[in-house]
Design an enzyme around this catalytic site. Structure first.
Site, PDB file in Angstrom:
ATOM      1  N   CYS A 239      -4.172   0.384  -2.253  1.00 20.59           N
ATOM      2  CA  CYS A 239      -3.920  -0.620  -1.585  1.00 20.59           C
ATOM      3  C   CYS A 239      -2.861  -1.463  -2.311  1.00 20.59           C
ATOM      4  CB  CYS A 239      -5.249  -1.358  -1.536  1.00 20.59           C
ATOM      5  SG  CYS A 239      -6.557  -0.736  -0.621  1.00 20.59           S
TER       6      CYS A 239
ATOM      7  N   CYS B 106     -10.392  -5.146   0.656  1.00 17.26           N
ATOM      8  CA  CYS B 106     -11.444  -4.017   0.704  1.00 17.26           C
ATOM      9  C   CYS B 106     -12.302  -4.058  -0.450  1.00 17.26           C
ATOM     10  CB  CYS B 106     -10.790  -2.509   0.686  1.00 17.26           C
ATOM     11  SG  CYS B 106     -10.240  -1.748  -0.714  1.00 17.26           S
TER      12      CYS B 106
ATOM     13  N   GLU C  90       0.243   5.233   0.603  1.00 16.13           N
ATOM     14  CA  GLU C  90      -0.581   6.390   1.068  1.00 16.13           C
ATOM     15  C   GLU C  90      -0.254   7.556   0.581  1.00 16.13           C
ATOM     16  OE1 GLU C  90      -1.068   5.722   5.260  1.00 16.13           O
ATOM     17  OE2 GLU C  90      -2.407   3.576   5.144  1.00 16.13           O
TER      18      GLU C  90
ATOM     19  N   CYS D 231     -10.746  -3.321  -3.895  1.00 14.02           N
ATOM     20  CA  CYS D 231      -9.951  -4.280  -4.465  1.00 14.02           C
ATOM     21  C   CYS D 231     -10.717  -5.606  -4.924  1.00 14.02           C
ATOM     22  CB  CYS D 231      -8.996  -4.751  -3.225  1.00 14.02           C
ATOM     23  SG  CYS D 231      -7.589  -3.377  -3.140  1.00 14.02           S
TER      24      CYS D 231
ATOM     25  N   ASN E 118       0.823  -1.253   0.067  1.00 15.33           N
ATOM     26  CA  ASN E 118      -0.037  -0.084   0.026  1.00 15.33           C
ATOM     27  C   ASN E 118       0.985   1.203   0.017  1.00 15.33           C
ATOM     28  OD1 ASN E 118       0.747  -0.748   2.697  1.00 15.33           O
ATOM     29  ND2 ASN E 118      -1.081   0.455   3.547  1.00 15.33           N
TER      30      ASN E 118
ATOM     31  N   GLU F 231      -3.238  -4.777  -2.918  1.00 17.61           N
ATOM     32  CA  GLU F 231      -3.868  -5.765  -3.878  1.00 17.61           C
ATOM     33  C   GLU F 231      -3.863  -5.071  -5.335  1.00 17.61           C
ATOM     34  OE1 GLU F 231      -4.641  -5.159  -0.706  1.00 17.61           O
ATOM     35  OE2 GLU F 231      -6.123  -6.488  -0.026  1.00 17.61           O
TER      36      GLU F 231
END
Ligand code: THU
Length: 166
Positions: A74, A113, A65, A116, A63, A76
């Protein structure tokens, strides 16, 4: 006329990573390693993802940010975008996820999430290939045979075909 309908799916739980099949264990270890490259100064939640392609190649992501929070990505989707852009045609078959914060690996399995899940579902659909999801956690590991199982009644490219004649 009313119909009651039901959707269910089966998933597996493992008490420890060593109980996984060898290839899945290798993938989860890659995800753990990838989490070290996360840039997560805002949440402190360092996530790593490892995507196995049909060729056997492993592509990782973490990830990343951003001060403008929604601009972050993210682990993924980072891994999936990387594979899609750099290894076109090499279809993803499995995705492992791991995370840690404050130097402890997440005790609970890390679940992708909603964003994703949507992206994983599109990958499965466009490649006509299921992606096994391995959610790593310190106290247990959860395994789902298809990412689509995590997104029942999904919105996808078929949903856009409002007029089926087109
Ligand atoms: N995050 C992931 O990278 N993958 C997940 O499966 C869950 C959440 C990231 C997004 C954000 O940077 C941080 O973890 C906290 O939500």
């Amino acid at each position: 006329m009313k119909r009651n309908k039901n959707i269910s799916f089966t998933y597996k739980e493992f008490d420890k990573a060593e109980d996984l099949a060898k290839a899945d264990l290798e993938l989860l270890n890659s995800a753990k390693k990838a989490s070290e490259n996360a840039y997560a100064p805002y949440s402190g939640f360092m996530v790593g993802a490892a995507l196995r392609l049909e060729s056997g190649k492993i592509i990782t992501g973490a990830n990343v940010e951003n001060a403008a929070f929604p601009s972050g990505i993210c682990a993924e989707r980072n891994a999936i975008s990387n594979a899609s852009a750099n290894y076109p045609g090499d279809k993803p078959v499995a995705l492992a996820i791991a995370a840690y914060s404050e130097n402890n690996h997440s005790p609970e399995p890390v679940s992708p999430c909603g964003n994703c899940r949507q992206v994983i579902a599109e990958e499965e659909l466009r490649n006509r290939k299921k992606i096994r999801i391995i959610m790593g956690g310190k106290s247990k590991i959860r395994l789902v045979e298809s990412g689509g199982d995590l997104l029942p009644l999904q919105f996808n490219s078929n949903s856009l075909k409002v007029n089926p004649r087109k």
